[in-house]
Design a protein around this motif. Structure first.
Motif, short mmCIF file in Angstrom:
data_model
loop_
_atom_site.label_atom_id
_atom_site.label_comp_id
_atom_site.label_asym_id
_atom_site.label_seq_id
_atom_site.Cartn_x
_atom_site.Cartn_y
_atom_site.Cartn_z
N ILE A 234 17.28 -18.77 16.14
CA ILE A 234 17.97 -19.91 15.54
C ILE A 234 17.63 -20.02 14.06
O ILE A 234 18.51 -20.27 13.22
N PHE A 259 18.75 -14.43 21.41
CA PHE A 259 19.05 -15.83 21.72
C PHE A 259 19.79 -15.95 23.05
O PHE A 259 19.43 -16.76 23.91
N LEU A 289 18.89 -26.92 15.08
CA LEU A 289 20.32 -26.66 15.09
C LEU A 289 21.11 -27.59 14.19
O LEU A 289 22.31 -27.41 14.01
N ILE A 296 23.35 -26.63 20.76
CA ILE A 296 23.03 -25.32 21.32
C ILE A 296 24.16 -24.78 22.21
O ILE A 296 24.44 -23.58 22.21
#
Length: 308
Positions: A234, A259, A289, A296
């Motif tokens: 991320i 991820f 995020l 997500i």
């Protein structure tokens, strides 16, 4: 010759310690469970089942307290004491109560079986609320010995090193049966006895709780490692200001794969770990995020088709 100094270097990795009373039965079962379910799993080294001579509830709890103080146990370590009801002539209710209170005061978990660990073994084969007065009574009157013979163990010995191998096919049933029977025995109690006084219940065993603890402990440690990979991926997308992944870019695609693998392992709705980790993971990841101006799930699904 001067004595060699003891190496006091301790792992900073948390551990789960499981202390069983003097007999080998519980230790052999647990060792078999861990080997069967987690063979080759490197994190198993952080589960310890010390071999001890203590064989009364209070002496086991006191041993754990002593080890926590003197053997460098960590704040995040988990401790379990495992022992049986046995006969009232040998251990009075008052002694059991004192042991439970001492354990609770020191954040020690307790697995308690009434009248003995073999009550847990019965549930691997049958659903039965039959009560027994002692371990010898259980072994002579219950179907356990015959059931063990049926699966190849012709002479039961409490020190049988391979006991788990004869029981492993029934572990999930035992978990289910024990939970249901405990609930029913408590509901049927005319004196309002509950799980805080298991020594007054018969039958009763919460052995499944230590198995659940082992499973969750290893899952948490596995997730701790995998979460670092999720977060690293991320952060890569954030630092590069990437919202839409280019599958032809090797760096982007490699980070995406890391991820994706762990998202689907823990956070995807079809993952068996979904409910355990969903809220915790999102609480931690949402902060990372924000820069993506998404969450997500959106990040995963908006890039899934183009990166498949």
């Amino acid at each position: 010759m001067p004595k060699r100094k003891k190496n006091n270097t301790k792992s900073i990795h948390p551990k789960i310690y499981i202390y069983c009373e003097g007999t080998e039965t519980e230790r052999n079962y647990l060792a078999g469970y861990i080997s069967h379910r987690y063979q080759g799993y490197s994190l198993v080294q952080f589960i310890e089942i010390p071999k001890i001579k203590q064989n009364t509830p209070k002496s086991i709890v006191k041993r754990i307290i002593s080890d926590i103080k003197d053997d460098g146990h960590l704040q995040g370590d988990i401790h379990w004491a495992i022992y049986d009801r046995e006969s009232k002539a040998k251990i009075q209710d008052k002694e059991h109560l004192e042991a439970l209170q001492l354990a609770k005061a020191n954040n020690i978990n307790v697995v308690f079986s009434s009248v003995c660990i073999e009550q847990w073994f019965i549930y691997h084969f049958v659903y039965s609320k039959a009560a027994y007065t002692s371990c010898s009574n259980l072994l002579s009157e219950s179907p356990l010995k015959q059931k063990l013979k049926d699966v190849g163990l012709h002479k039961y010995d409490k020190a049988e090193p391979e006991i788990y191998d004869y029981l492993k096919s029934g572990v999930d049933d035992a978990r289910s049966y024990a939970k249901k029977i405990n609930k029913e025995v408590i509901e049927d109690s005319v004196d309002g006895i509950d799980e805080n006084q298991p020594f007054k219940l018969n039958p009763y065993t919460n052995f499944f709780e230590v198995l659940d603890s082992i499973d969750l402990f290893l899952l948490e440690e596995s997730f701790r490692i995998d979460f670092a990979l999720i977060k690293s991926s991320i952060l890569f997308f954030i630092e590069e200001d990437i919202k839409d992944i280019n599958p032809d870019d090797n760096r982007q695609y490699s980070a995406w794969l890391k991820f994706k693998e762990n998202y689907e392992k823990y956070l995807h709705e079809n993952s068996k770990f979904f409910e355990v980790w969903r809220e915790k993971a999102n609480d931690n990841l949402d902060g990372e995020l924000i820069a993506l101006d998404t969450n997500i799930d959106n990040f995963y699904y908006q890039n899934l088709s183009k990166c498949s």
